[in-house]
Design an enzyme around this catalytic site. Structure first.
Site, mmCIF file in Angstrom:
data_model
loop_
_atom_site.group_PDB
_atom_site.id
_atom_site.type_symbol
_atom_site.label_atom_id
_atom_site.label_comp_id
_atom_site.label_asym_id
_atom_site.label_seq_id
_atom_site.Cartn_x
_atom_site.Cartn_y
_atom_site.Cartn_z
ATOM 1 N N LYS A 27 0.838 -1.210 0.000
ATOM 2 C CA LYS A 27 0.000 0.000 0.000
ATOM 3 C C LYS A 27 0.868 1.253 0.000
ATOM 4 C CE LYS A 27 -2.775 0.828 3.712
ATOM 5 N NZ LYS A 27 -2.536 2.196 4.211
ATOM 6 N N SER A 28 1.898 1.280 0.840
ATOM 7 C CA SER A 28 2.747 2.479 0.930
ATOM 8 C C SER A 28 3.430 2.751 -0.404
ATOM 9 C CB SER A 28 3.825 2.278 1.993
ATOM 10 O OG SER A 28 3.234 2.159 3.258
ATOM 11 N N ARG A 32 2.952 5.969 -3.304
ATOM 12 C CA ARG A 32 4.108 6.769 -3.725
ATOM 13 C C ARG A 32 4.316 6.684 -5.235
ATOM 14 N NH1 ARG A 32 4.161 5.633 1.438
ATOM 15 N NH2 ARG A 32 5.477 6.741 2.947
ATOM 16 N N GLY A 101 -5.223 7.860 5.320
ATOM 17 C CA GLY A 101 -4.336 8.835 5.973
ATOM 18 C C GLY A 101 -3.125 9.146 5.114
ATOM 19 N N SER A 175 7.062 9.072 11.742
ATOM 20 C CA SER A 175 5.973 8.733 10.837
ATOM 21 C C SER A 175 6.426 8.944 9.404
ATOM 22 C CB SER A 175 4.754 9.615 11.142
ATOM 23 O OG SER A 175 3.930 9.700 9.997
ATOM 24 N N GLN A 177 4.581 9.022 6.916
ATOM 25 C CA GLN A 177 3.638 9.918 6.235
ATOM 26 C C GLN A 177 4.079 11.364 6.413
ATOM 27 O OE1 GLN A 177 -0.189 8.864 7.846
ATOM 28 N NE2 GLN A 177 -0.278 6.954 6.677
ATOM 29 N N ASP A 326 1.742 -1.384 11.774
ATOM 30 C CA ASP A 326 0.455 -1.865 11.263
ATOM 31 C C ASP A 326 0.179 -3.326 11.625
ATOM 32 O OD1 ASP A 326 -0.115 0.594 10.114
ATOM 33 O OD2 ASP A 326 0.929 0.091 8.262
ATOM 34 N N LYS A 353 -4.791 5.575 14.396
ATOM 35 C CA LYS A 353 -4.874 4.925 13.087
ATOM 36 C C LYS A 353 -6.343 4.978 12.613
ATOM 37 C CE LYS A 353 -0.546 3.966 12.669
ATOM 38 N NZ LYS A 353 0.235 4.663 11.644
ATOM 39 N N ARG A 357 -6.753 1.460 17.544
ATOM 40 C CA ARG A 357 -6.567 0.003 17.409
ATOM 41 C C ARG A 357 -6.286 -0.693 18.729
ATOM 42 N NH1 ARG A 357 -3.475 0.070 11.526
ATOM 43 N NH2 ARG A 357 -5.413 0.090 10.324
#
Ligand code: S3P
Length: 439
Positions: A27-28, A32, A101, A175, A177, A326, A353, A357
């Site tokens: 996903k990351s 990108r 996010g 982070s 992000q 995660d 998150k 969580r």
């Protein structure tokens, strides 16, 4: 009533687990590839892009600003026609980041430096509760103008594009992000920027930006300092996205727990900033072999074979957290099936998150009879007593949905799971793969 995909899903307990599975793209890396492709010159082609809700949100935002991206479909090569570093147009509509996010935070960095253009970003109810000042505040040190509800912390957010200053910026949390947002902003600032993180977070942006031609240096202890000199234009690339280790983690834990299981997960990204789950599973005594290690387009990749065996409890904290952030929900499930006490500390980030969580996993696993205690920064789980089938709810969180599916398989008695469709945020074929691998 005819069942729909929104009815609670029935989760049968028991059964074996074997075979081969290829988890969807990381996903990351998928986000990108789309973002960097959009601001590159020329065409970017992406193989193995995750065809799930989160990257689809990123693609939709980029299309709304004039980027041409081919339809995102499973197994298809995706093409992105780059508009260049300053080519994104002012959108005539709110940019909808959905549940993602990563989309919202990376967009903030991407858009803050589009001088004179105005952008509004929003998302679903979960995303509108998540903190955005962790990006807005360091961006402000570069001269960015980001506003939002709650003193600028919550979406909807308004970005008034400005010419940004290069700066030395410390991030408030480890982070990727936040770091990636700053690196994107740095590409068009008026001078060099250095981002300093409290701990090294995943480095996919650094690897991929370099491959696209950015003038970027990684230094400092454990790569915590990343410097960008503006001016270099990015050039479209061919990106190969490996399978997502965060999705593989569900099968790793399931394979270790289910009696007689033997699973091979093919083509999994093994970037060392992401492999904390393997370190913890190794400490637990899980039988995992890494096969066919290779490098694909700048990222380490391998196949993972896991077979069932007894597991020991674990104890991990902030030191490893950025490398497995995660995977905490599925590791908390693993702990329920190990004799003895497992402890997770330094996990405050889990509270911001897609859901809180720590609270959600404690609540859902308690419903199954787990002995689990929630702390401000983690969980204590005393495992070894059987879990019972129960009425469960993902509470809209994709990783919770998939973690509970594995817990339910190991329980005594069947369960139901409300809002199971959340899995599609990162792993749209999860339920099909689960059915296929069970026997
Ligand atoms: C991500 C970074 C992590 C992770 C998220 C994806 C990324 O978030 O939890 O799923 O792609 O950069 P943080 O950067 O907030 O830790």
């Amino acid at each position: 009533m005819t069942p729909t995909h929104k009815s609670p899903r029935e989760l049968k307990a028991g059964g074996g687990l074997s075979g081969r599975v290829r988890v969807p793209g990381d996903k990351s890396i998928s986000h990108r590839a789309l973002l960097f492709g959009a601001i590159a010159e020329g065409t970017t082609t992406i193989e193995g892009l995750l065809p799930a809700e989160d990257p689809i949100s990123t693609a939709a935002c980029l299309r709304a600003m004039g980027t041409t991206i081919s339809p995102i479909e499973d197994g298809k090569l995706i093409t992105v026609e780059g508009v260049g570093l300053d080519g994104l147009q002012e959108p005539g509509e709110v940019l909808d980041c959905g549940n993602s996010g990563t989309t919202m935070r990376l967009m903030l960095g991407l858009l803050a430096g589009r001088n004179g253009r105005h952008f509004v970003l929003s998302g679903d109810a979960s995303l509108r509760r998540r903190p955005m000042q962790r990006v807005g505040q360091p961006l402000a040190l570069m001269g960015a103008d980001v506003r939002g509800r709650n003193g600028g912390n919550l979406a909807p957010l308004a970005v008034q594009g400005r010419k940004l200053r290069g700066a030395v910026v410390g991030t408030p949390v480890a982070s990727a992000q936040v770091k990636s947002a700053l690196l994107l902003a740095a590409l068009t600032a008026d001078g060099p920027t250095t981002v300093i993180e409290p701990a090294h977070s995943r480095d996919h942006s650094e690897r991929m930006l370099k491959a696209f031609g950015a003038d970027l240096d990684v230094g400092g202890e454990m790569g915590r300092h990343v410097s960008v000199k503006p001016g270099a234009s990015l050039t479209g690339q061919h990106v190969v996205v490996p399978g997502d280790i965060s999705s593989a983690a569900f099968w790793l834990v399931a394979g270790a727990l289910v009696p007689g299981a033997d699973l091979t997960i093919e083509n999994v990204g093994l970037n060392p900033t992401r492999t904390g789950v393997l370190e913890v599973l190794e400490q637990m005594g899980a039988r995992i072999e890494v096969l066919n290690r290779r490098d694909v387009a700048g990222e380490p990749v391998g196949d993972l074979r896991v077979t069932h065996g007894p597991l020991k409890p674990f104890n991990f904290g902030e030191e490893v957290m950025p490398r497995l952030v995660d995977e905490v929900p599925i590791l908390s499930v693993a702990a329920c099936f190990c004799e003895g006490e497992s402890r997770i500390t330094g996990a405050e980030e889990l509270r911001v998150k897609e859901t809180d969580r720590l609270a959600v996993m404690a609540r859902q696993l308690k419903a199954m009879g787990a002995d689990i205690e929630e702390h401000p920064d983690g969980l204590t789980i005393r495992g070894g007593r059987p879990l019972k089938g129960a009425v469960l709810d993902s509470e809209t969180d994709h990783r919770v949905a998939m973690s509970l599916a594995i817990a339910a398989m190991m329980a005594e008695g069947d369960s139901t799971l409300a809002r199971s469709e959340a899995a599609a945020v990162s792993y749209p074929t999860f339920w099909d793969d689960l059915t296929r691998l069970r026997n």
